[in-house]
Each structure stands twice: as structure tokens, then as C-alpha cells.
Motif scaffolding. Structure first.
Motif, PDB file in Angstrom:
ATOM      1  N   ARG A 442      36.462  49.314 -15.392  1.00 39.73           N
ATOM      2  CA  ARG A 442      36.722  50.168 -16.740  1.00 39.73           C
ATOM      3  C   ARG A 442      37.854  49.389 -17.296  1.00 39.73           C
ATOM      4  O   ARG A 442      38.974  48.941 -16.600  1.00 39.73           O
ATOM      5  CB  ARG A 442      36.945  51.637 -16.314  1.00 39.73           C
ATOM      6  N   SER A 444      41.009  49.840 -20.465  1.00 38.79           N
ATOM      7  CA  SER A 444      41.444  50.704 -21.347  1.00 38.79           C
ATOM      8  C   SER A 444      42.608  50.149 -22.239  1.00 38.79           C
ATOM      9  O   SER A 444      43.509  49.185 -21.314  1.00 38.79           O
ATOM     10  CB  SER A 444      41.801  51.817 -20.717  1.00 38.79           C
ATOM     11  N   ILE A 446      46.485  49.998 -22.957  1.00 35.33           N
ATOM     12  CA  ILE A 446      47.742  50.747 -22.668  1.00 35.33           C
ATOM     13  C   ILE A 446      48.771  50.332 -23.646  1.00 35.33           C
ATOM     14  O   ILE A 446      49.918  51.001 -23.707  1.00 35.33           O
ATOM     15  CB  ILE A 446      48.079  50.258 -21.202  1.00 35.33           C
ATOM     16  N   ARG A 462      36.627  56.927 -27.847  1.00 34.46           N
ATOM     17  CA  ARG A 462      36.428  56.817 -26.327  1.00 34.46           C
ATOM     18  C   ARG A 462      37.663  56.353 -25.715  1.00 34.46           C
ATOM     19  O   ARG A 462      38.290  55.253 -26.239  1.00 34.46           O
ATOM     20  CB  ARG A 462      35.219  56.066 -26.367  1.00 34.46           C
ATOM     21  N   ASN A 463      38.012  56.386 -24.471  1.00 31.57           N
ATOM     22  CA  ASN A 463      39.279  55.799 -23.844  1.00 31.57           C
ATOM     23  C   ASN A 463      39.139  54.819 -23.095  1.00 31.57           C
ATOM     24  O   ASN A 463      39.991  54.023 -22.672  1.00 31.57           O
ATOM     25  CB  ASN A 463      39.659  56.937 -22.819  1.00 31.57           C
ATOM     26  N   TYR A 464      37.711  54.113 -22.912  1.00 31.89           N
ATOM     27  CA  TYR A 464      37.750  52.918 -22.116  1.00 31.89           C
ATOM     28  C   TYR A 464      36.416  52.406 -22.341  1.00 31.89           C
ATOM     29  O   TYR A 464      35.555  52.988 -23.208  1.00 31.89           O
ATOM     30  CB  TYR A 464      37.742  53.325 -20.490  1.00 31.89           C
ATOM     31  N   THR A 466      33.170  49.133 -20.416  1.00 31.62           N
ATOM     32  CA  THR A 466      32.776  48.679 -19.563  1.00 31.62           C
ATOM     33  C   THR A 466      32.532  47.163 -19.836  1.00 31.62           C
ATOM     34  O   THR A 466      32.256  46.661 -20.876  1.00 31.62           O
ATOM     35  CB  THR A 466      31.604  49.266 -18.858  1.00 31.62           C
ATOM     36  N   PHE A 491      45.495  45.359 -22.236  1.00 32.10           N
ATOM     37  CA  PHE A 491      44.524  46.152 -21.534  1.00 32.10           C
ATOM     38  C   PHE A 491      44.740  46.319 -19.931  1.00 32.10           C
ATOM     39  O   PHE A 491      45.499  45.435 -19.397  1.00 32.10           O
ATOM     40  CB  PHE A 491      43.018  45.315 -21.561  1.00 32.10           C
ATOM     41  N   ARG A 492      44.397  47.233 -19.434  1.00 34.88           N
ATOM     42  CA  ARG A 492      44.443  47.500 -18.052  1.00 34.88           C
ATOM     43  C   ARG A 492      42.892  47.541 -17.527  1.00 34.88           C
ATOM     44  O   ARG A 492      42.392  48.265 -18.204  1.00 34.88           O
ATOM     45  CB  ARG A 492      45.122  48.992 -17.720  1.00 34.88           C
TER      46      ARG A 492
END
Length: 870
Positions: A442, A444, A446, A462-464, A466, A491-492
Motif C-alpha cells: 500500500r 500513502s 505522508i 481514498r487514503n492509499y 496499490t 510517499f510511505r
């Protein structure tokens, strides 16, 4: 040198500050072929192009120095190849602080005078390092060579501004004393040159930082005549709302122009110091207490240096302007710090604003390692005043590659125009992998993403996303259409077990949808018939969307009837039939010109001088500014205001009812007055007119005496003068002193020749003043009376040896002898007639023998004749 190649775009990123050479592959993994007749199969290296290291430039404070081709920069370009040099403005925050290399891009094969370093007058720092990049293109190869041009500042005396003393502000938010001759002095030839000075508030190095410069009316000054600048009570007003340091600086530009041609003769940049007595001693910047000073980096992951790990503060300098200077740079195998504006160039300094915008990243070494590597780099913080913090160490920990952790295999970032959208695609710009569980990965956000948004499958919230979303193009970045140039995202990435952070660059190119705007339009001053160079300090435009150098200026109707715009140059132009030769320069009338023409010094305003006037005249040039976009973006009508000062080019004139002659009595000191000697001048006060005697007083009769008198001071007649003013004449301070010897009995005509000059040097020549010198009968006759002996009853003729009179003041025919007593023993006869009391005779009677004394014989002794001469 260690480099990592991002496929398929083949962008080469240096991993060390020591790297000096980049080789860009032009054909995707295909062997390079040599073009016929090109380099005979030889691969170019840096030394083939940049033959010697650039020599250090020495520039005098406030002035410029030309970069000499073949000496300061020795670059070899083979026939048919292309080569350019670009100034790297964004890779070093401490570069080009005291000055600037102009132009920012220039060909490797440049001529003398094409490239120069301009210093802007600051006394700190005393040296500069200009970072440059050479790009060499042949048929088979592209060579990129970064190099540095060092500049040393010589603090030699300025030549125009020869006195530059500090202004003093006694209290915060107060005013300084105005500029005056006690603080500022200019040295130039006022007869052949005129001087202009401009206050460049906020335009050079961000100074003044704590105040503004205003005139007596509170108006911020622009371009002024140097003498007017001193007399207009310009002063510094402290405006800082908080405590400020004790010093501020006022940047200025002094320029000398030739009065006749309007050509720029000399210019100097300078900074006037302001002492703020109530200000505080500038404090050194310090690191914030919560700055970690440590950056954890995953191997091969471009990692942002964020304000969480590196931050500083300062009491006086705004936080975003603080500069982090890398004093101990990464060496070979230690990676490098880069800016996302140009990831191909390692950087040596950066601003805190760059940190806040997530533009600064650490690019780890490309070599694989199975152990944790720890690197320490020396740094300090620099504020606006040049004060530095204590040296500190910034630690970078590069973690070994975990084969089970997700990794970034492609990270080229995205580039788009403002307001556009671009997908994040595995096949183009962002690809991730995971050996054991790619489906669990995933990604996301940051940090970052300040000027746009990410949508995943059209959903903003949407938080993440793929790897599958990246494969399908479902992740889309949309810019918010603001005037920004980057929107980097941190990104993390996690697979549920291992976390990896990395920086994804987002570069925004401005959409060329706005017209250029004027950022400098000071107006200008000139004289009648004058020509003034339009420099970027007088007129300049900028365009946020395109290259400023390509901006064009177009004249608009109605055109000026009092002046026009020309190109002017010394060199013989190729299209000679379109030019005319004037005052040693080739000129061509133009209706449009470019920003490059202004910077090259080719654009002049010429005042046509159609009529004479003693009043200041205003002219205006109407124009528009446009860029090179298709179709071009065009500004509204702009106006350049020209103040045309009157020129004293008219000679003094004769006043018709003035006689220009003077009657003078012999021996009498006589003053001149405006009633007999006066001239007028339309451009100056007649009191200031000057009389210059070309020939002292002389007798108009060539047989006359050589002594014709003198022009002297009335208050001291022993002082002879050959120059005097109309004011002296008006107040009767100038006199004519007649000759000391007798001029005789006839009037004499005396003249003296002169010319009259006004303060500007215009003169009326061939003038003569006439003096009618009248004799004065002011001396008694000198009588000769020797007496006469005569026998009794005899007669004697009286001659001039016996009786005569000499009088230089009187005509001989006007001298008479009058009988006041007749002889007692004889007779006095004139022409046979006995003389009685009251009778007269003259010298002519004596000279003709008509005067006879006859003794009557009645008594011996003396006979007495009493007579009077008159």
C-alpha cells in the motif's frame, strides 16, 4: 564516479559531489557510431572540451569584469558541433550573492565583451563561486561538464561616487538625516557628462531589509539626477515592526552619460550603509531544538530532507531565507544531496524554504551493501547578514536492502503544465516491487502534495493506492492551477511488515497564458537633442511563463513627436543601407526591440529637439509588451515617461536700445552701467553673463598714444581686469580708467573688444565698446616772459622768445593776451594800433611780428606792461 541509470529515460544522476562528468547515452543500449569526418572514433572527455581549469576573475567592487575567451574560459569546439554554457542558479543558495554572471546561457565560442560578471556593490562576501554546466553535442555524443568559475572582489575606490558615508537612524521606526554633500559626493565632468543615480530598493540582495528610502514627500525615489538627489532630502525610514540589527544597506546604481550623444560612459553599483543606533546586535542563527539532524534512508530510495530532521531559526532573518551550507560535502561512495529542480546536479547549499517545499533530497550511493552505512556531513546555517551558526553534523543512515521489503524500481517523477493532470504509471514514472507479497503493498501520502490532489479511480478521499492502481493508471495527480513550480510528494510504502519512505518529484511548468508585466519602468531624463540609453534599470519586463530574454517591446500609436527609439552601435552593421552614421555611431530607427537588446545596451531614446524652450518638457512613449507564445500574450498599453530638460544652446544677444558707448572726461574714473552695457540670454539670468576682454582699450586713431587707459575695479583702480560679469556692471563695480598722460586738446575715441559668454559656454563674439574720451582744461597756461631791452626813443618787435604761453589743454588759436595796464614810458602796438586797457592780441600776432613796443623817450627806466592770458 558512481551513477545510477533510471530506465527507460536514461537520466543519469551523480551520486557524489566530486563528480565532474556526465555522459548521456543517446541510443537505447545501441553501440555508438562515429559520424563521418567527425571525431574519428574518439570518445570525447572533459579535457578535450574544457582545455584548462577556469582562471579566477578579479572584479572591482560595484563594477564588472569581462570573461576573456581562451583565457578565463578555454573551450574548444570542433566544426559542426554545438556547445553551450549555462549558469546553474538553483544548485547553490550561496552562489552569485555579491554579483551575477551575465547572460545565464551563452555559446562556448563567445566573443570578448559577450560574457561578464557584474558586481552589485556589497562589501560582503569578498568572493563568489559561479557554478556552470557545459553541454557539448556532437553527432554521436553528448557531454555534460559541470565546473565552477571563482570570482575575487577587489575593494578599490569607486570612481563616480567618491564619498559614501553611512546614514544614521537614532531610533526604531525613525528617519535618518537626508543624503547630503556630507554623506555622498559625485565626481565627474559636468561640462561633458551628466550623472544619474537610482535607488534599487529590494532589487539587489534583498536590501534594504528593515526600511525604505523616501524623499521629503514620502515618495520612494526612482531614477534621479545626481545633484537633484542630494538636494531632494532623500532619507532612510526604518519600518521593521520588530527589533532589527544595527545595520541595513541601500543598493544604488550611479551612471554617467555623455551629454552630446547620451551614451552610457560609466556605471557603478554601490551600497550605502545605514546605522540603526537603537537596533540590536545581529544574533547568529541556531538549530531548532526538535530538529533530529538524522535521516534514515532506504537503499536506492531518493529520500526527502524534511523540516522534521533539519530546521533552524533566527531572530532577525525570516526562517525561509536561512541557508544551510554543506561545509563537509559527500565524497565518493557517500551519495549526494540534490534538488528536485535538477537531480543531475549535486548541491552544496540550500534554503530552508527549499526544505519546506520538499525540494531537497538525499540520493544514496548506487552501490549495494548488506550492512548499515552511516555518513556524517558538516553543515552550518547562514543568515541574511552573513552570520553563521555553530558547525554541526548531519547524519545519514543508509539501511541495507531488505529483499523482502517493497522497493522502488522506477521513480522519474512527473512533469506537467499548471492546471493539468498526469497519471502515475508503473510503465512510465513510478514502479514498485515486492518479492513475496506485492498484493499487500500500500502507498500513502505522508507529506507534500500542497498544490494539487491525487485521485484513485476518480475518488479523492481514498487514503492509499496499490501497485495494481499504478499499473492501470488509476492514480492521477491534478495540479490546482496555481503559479507554482513543484509539488513534491513524500510517499510511505508498506507491505504490512516493512515500511519504506521515498520522495516523488512533481515538476510544474508554467502555462504560457499571461502577458509579460513590467517590473521596472522608472522613466528617464534627457536634454534637448540628447540620446539616453534604455537599460534594464530603466525599463524591464518579466514573464512567469516564459524566458524573460525573449520578451519584445512594440511601439503603439500615437507615436511621439518629440523623440524616437533607435538601435545604436559602434560596429559597422551588416545591413548598412538601413543605418545612418551619427556622432560616430550607427543608428537605425526601430518600432520594436527585445529584452536582449536592452541588456546588450543597443536601445536609445533620442530627443528630436525641434524647438527651443526654457521649460521642462514631458514626452511619452506608448508601447506594449509581448512574449513569444503562439499566439503571443500581449500586455495592455504601457507608457514610458521622458522628462526633457531644456538645454542652454542659445548665445547671449544684444539689447537694441543699449548704446554700448560711454562719454568719459579725461582723468576721470568712470563706471560702466547697465544703461550703456547690457546683454540678455533666454536660458540664463543675465546677471551671470560673463564679459571676456579679447583686446584691451586702444585708440581708434592709429597715430594716437599707446596708452588708451584700462578696465579696472572701481573699488581698487590699481587692479586691472579682463573678465567681469553683468552683475558687476549692474552694480557699477567695473570702471574705465583714462590714461595718465595728457591726451591733448582734441577728444579721442577709445575702444576695447570682448565677447560675452553665458554659463553654458555659448558666446557672442566680435563685440566692441566705444569710449569717447574728452579732454579737460584743468591746467593753467605756462607763460614765458623774458622782458625786453630797448634804447630810448627806439622800438622793438616782441617775439615768442620774449613773450609766449604754453597750454596743452587749449588750442593755440584760443589763447589771448589781454591788456590790463599800458606802458608808462612807451606804447604797445599791435599791427600799428596802440593798445589800450582791455585790448587783446594772440600768439599768432606775436609769431607774425605784429606786436611792437615803442619807447617815447620821456624818461629812462622800466616800462611795465601788464597783461593777462586767457
Amino acid at each position: 564516479m558512481q551513477c545510477r541509470i533510471y530506465r527507460p529515460l536514461l537520466n543519469v544522476v551523480c551520486s557524489t559531489m566530486a563528480a565532474t562528468l556526465l555522459l548521456l547515452l543517446l541510443f537505447d543500449f545501441a553501440p555508438l557510431e562515429t559520424a563521418a569526418g567527425s571525431h574519428t572514433g574518439k570518445t570525447l572527455i572533459e579535457h578535450d572540451v574544457l582545455r584548462t581549469s577556469p582562471s579566477m576573475l578579479h572584479v572591482s567592487i560595484g563594477r564588472f569584469v569581462d570573461v576573456r575567451p581562451g583565457i578565463d574560459l578555454n573551450i574548444t569546439v570542433l566544426p559542426g558541433d554545438r556547445c553551450t554554457v549555462r549558469v546553474l542558479d538553483d544548485v547553490d543558495a550561496l552562489s552569485q550573492l555579491p554579483g551575477r554572471l551575465i547572460p545565464a546561457v551563452f555559446p562556448c565560442h563567445f566573443d570578448a565583451g559577450d560574457v561578464r560578471y557584474q558586481h552589485y556593490g556589497a562589501r560582503h562576501p569578498s568572493e563568489d563561486s559561479v557554478r556552470l554546466q557545459l553541454r557539448y553535442d556532437s553527432d554521436t555524443q553528448t557531454l555534460i561538464v559541470p565546473f565552477t568559475l571563482s570570482v575575487d572582489v577587489d575593494f578599490t575606490q569607486l570612481e563616480i561616487v567618491t564619498k559614501n558615508m553611512p546614514l544614521v537612524v537614532k531610533k526604531l521606526r525613525g528617519y535618518s538625516r537626508p543624503f547630503s554633500e556630507r554623506t555622498t559626493q559625485f565626481t565627474y565632468d559636468d561640462a561633458t557628462q551628466f550623472c544619474r543615480i537610482s535607488v534599487l530598493s529590494g532589487a539587489a540582495g534583498g536590501v534594504p531589509r528593515y526600511g525604505v528610502v523616501v524623499d521629503a514627500d514620502g515618495v520612494r525615489p526612482t531614477d534621479r539626477d545626481c545633484n537633484e538627489f542630494i538636494s531632494s532630502k532623500m532619507r532612510y525610514r526604518h519600518t521593521a515592526t520588530t527589533d532589527s540589527p544595527r545595520r541595513d544597506y541601500i543598493p544604488m546604481l550611479a551612471q554617467l552619460y555623455d551629454r552630446q550623444s547620451g551614451r552610457l560612459v560609466k556605471q557603478e553599483y554601490l551600497q550605502a550603509m545605514v546605522r540603526i543606533k537603537a537596533g540590536q546586535t545581529n544574533r547568529r542563527p541556531v538549530l531548532t531544538h526538535d530538529a533530529l539532524l538524522r535521516l534514515d534512508v532506504d537503499q536506492f530510495a531518493l529520500t526527502a530532507v524534511t523540516p522534521l530532521v533539519l530546521a533552524a531559526e533566527d531572530h532577525e532573518t525570516p526562517a525561509e531565507r536561512l541557508v544551510f551550507n554543506i561545509t563537509q560535502s559527500p565524497t565518493l561512495g557517500e551519495g549526494c544531496f540534490v534538488s528536485t529542480d535538477d537531480r543531475n546536479q549535486p548541491i552544496r547549499s540550500f534554503t530552508q524554504r527549499d526544505l519546506q517545499d520538499f525540494k531537497i533530497a538525499y540520493d544514496p550511493p548506487s552501490g549495494d551493501s548488506d550492512v548499515r552505512r552511516v555518513f556524517q556531513f558538516g553543515m552550518h546555517v547562514v543568515d541574511d547578514e552573513g552570520a553563521t551558526s555553530d558547525q554541526f553534523s548531519f547524519t545519514v543512515i543508509v539501511k541495507p536492502m531488505n529483499t523482502l521489503a517493497p522497493s522502488v524500481t522506477r521513480n522519474t517523477g512527473i512533469q506537467l503544465f499548471e492546471g493539468q493532470s498526469r497519471p502515475l504509471l508503473s510503465s512510465q514514472n513510478l514502479q514498485v516491487s515486492d518479492e513475496d507479497n506485492i498484493d499487500n503493498v500500500r502507498l500513502s501520502v505522508i507529506a507534500g502534495l500542497r498544490h494539487g490532489s491525487l485521485t484513485i479511480g476518480g475518488v479523492v478521499q481514498r487514503n492509499y493506492f496499490t501497485p495494481a492502481d499504478l499499473d492501470s493508471g488509476s492514480v492521477v495527480y491534478t495540479h490546482d492551477d496555481s503559479d507554482t513550480y513543484s509539488d513534491n510528494i513524500i510517499f510511505r510504502m508498506t507491505d504490512g511488515v516493512h515500511d519504506v519512505e521515498f520522495l516523488f518529484p512533481v515538476t510544474i511548468y508554467p502555462e504560457d497564458d499571461e502577458a509579460p508585466i513590467l517590473n521596472v519602468n522608472t522613466g528617464l531624463e534627457t536634454y534637448k537633442n540628447g540620446a539616453v540609453q534604455l537599460t534594464p534599470d530603466i525599463l524591464s519586463a518579466t514573464d512567469v511563463d516564459s524566458d524573460n530574454a525573449e520578451i519584445l517591446y512594440m511601439l503603439e500609436q500615437p507615436y511621439s513627436k518629440n523623440g524616437y527609439i533607435v538601435f545604436r552601435q559602434k560596429e559597422v552593421p551588416a545591413d548598412l543601407d538601413k543605418w545612418r552614421l551619427a556622432n560616430g555611431y550607427y543608428e537605425r530607427l526601430v518600432s520594436q526591440w527585445g529584452q536582449r537588446d536592452l541588456e546588450a545596451g543597443h536601445v536609445f531614446y533620442v530627443e528630436s529637439g525641434t524647438s527651443h524652450t526654457t521649460d521642462v518638457k514631458l514626452d511619452r512613449i506608448l508601447f506594449r509588451v509581448k512574449d513569444t507564445h503562439s499566439p503571443p500574450n500581449v500586455s495592455p498599453v504601457q507608457q514610458l515617461t521622458i522628462t526633457v530638460l531644456p538645454v542652454d544652446d542659445q548665445a547671449p544677444t544684444v539689447i537694441t536700445d543699449t548704446p554700448y558707448h560711454l562719454p568719459v572726461n579725461e582723468y576721470e574714473l568712470t563706471p560702466f552701467s547697465r544703461n550703456v552695457m547690457q546683454y540678455s540670454d533666454v536660458d540664463s539670468n543675465s546677471r551671470d553673463l560673463k564679459y571676456i576682454i579679447k583686446q584691451p582699450p586702444y585708440m581708434s586713431d592709429p597715430t594716437g598714444s599707446s596708452d588708451a587707459g584700462s578696465i579696472v575695479l572701481c573699488d581698487d583702480e590699481d587692479v586691472e581686469i579682463d573678465v567681469f560679469t553683468q552683475a558687476q556692471v549692474n552694480f557699477k563695480k567695473v570702471c574705465y580708467r583714462p590714461p595718465s598722460s595728457e591726451i591733448g586738446i582734441a577728444p579721442r575715441v577709445v575702444k576695447f573688444d570682448y565677447r560675452v559668454v553665458d554659463p553654458a559656454g555659448n558666446s557672442i563674439d566680435g563685440q566692441s565698446f566705444v569710449i569717447y574720451l574728452n579732454p579737460v582744461d584743468n591746467k593753467p597756461p605756462n607763460v614765458i616772459n623774458s622782458g625786453v631791452r630797448v634804447n630810448e626813443n627806439d622800438r622793438v618787435v616782441i617775439t615768442s622768445d620774449m613773450l609766449d604761453v604754453v597750454d596743452p589743454d587749449t588750442n593755440v588759436d584760443q589763447i589771448e593776451f589781454s591788456i590790463i595796464q599800458v606802458p608808462k614810458h612807451g606804447l604797445l602796438q599791435v599791427a600799428g594800433v596802440n593798445m589800450q586797457v582791455g585790448d587783446t592780441f594772440n600768439k599768432r600776432d606775436i609769431s607774425l611780428g605784429h606786436v611792437v613796443y615803442k619807447n617815447t623817450g620821456d624818461e629812462k627806466g622800466r616800462g611795465l606792461i601788464q597783461r593777462r592770458c586767457h
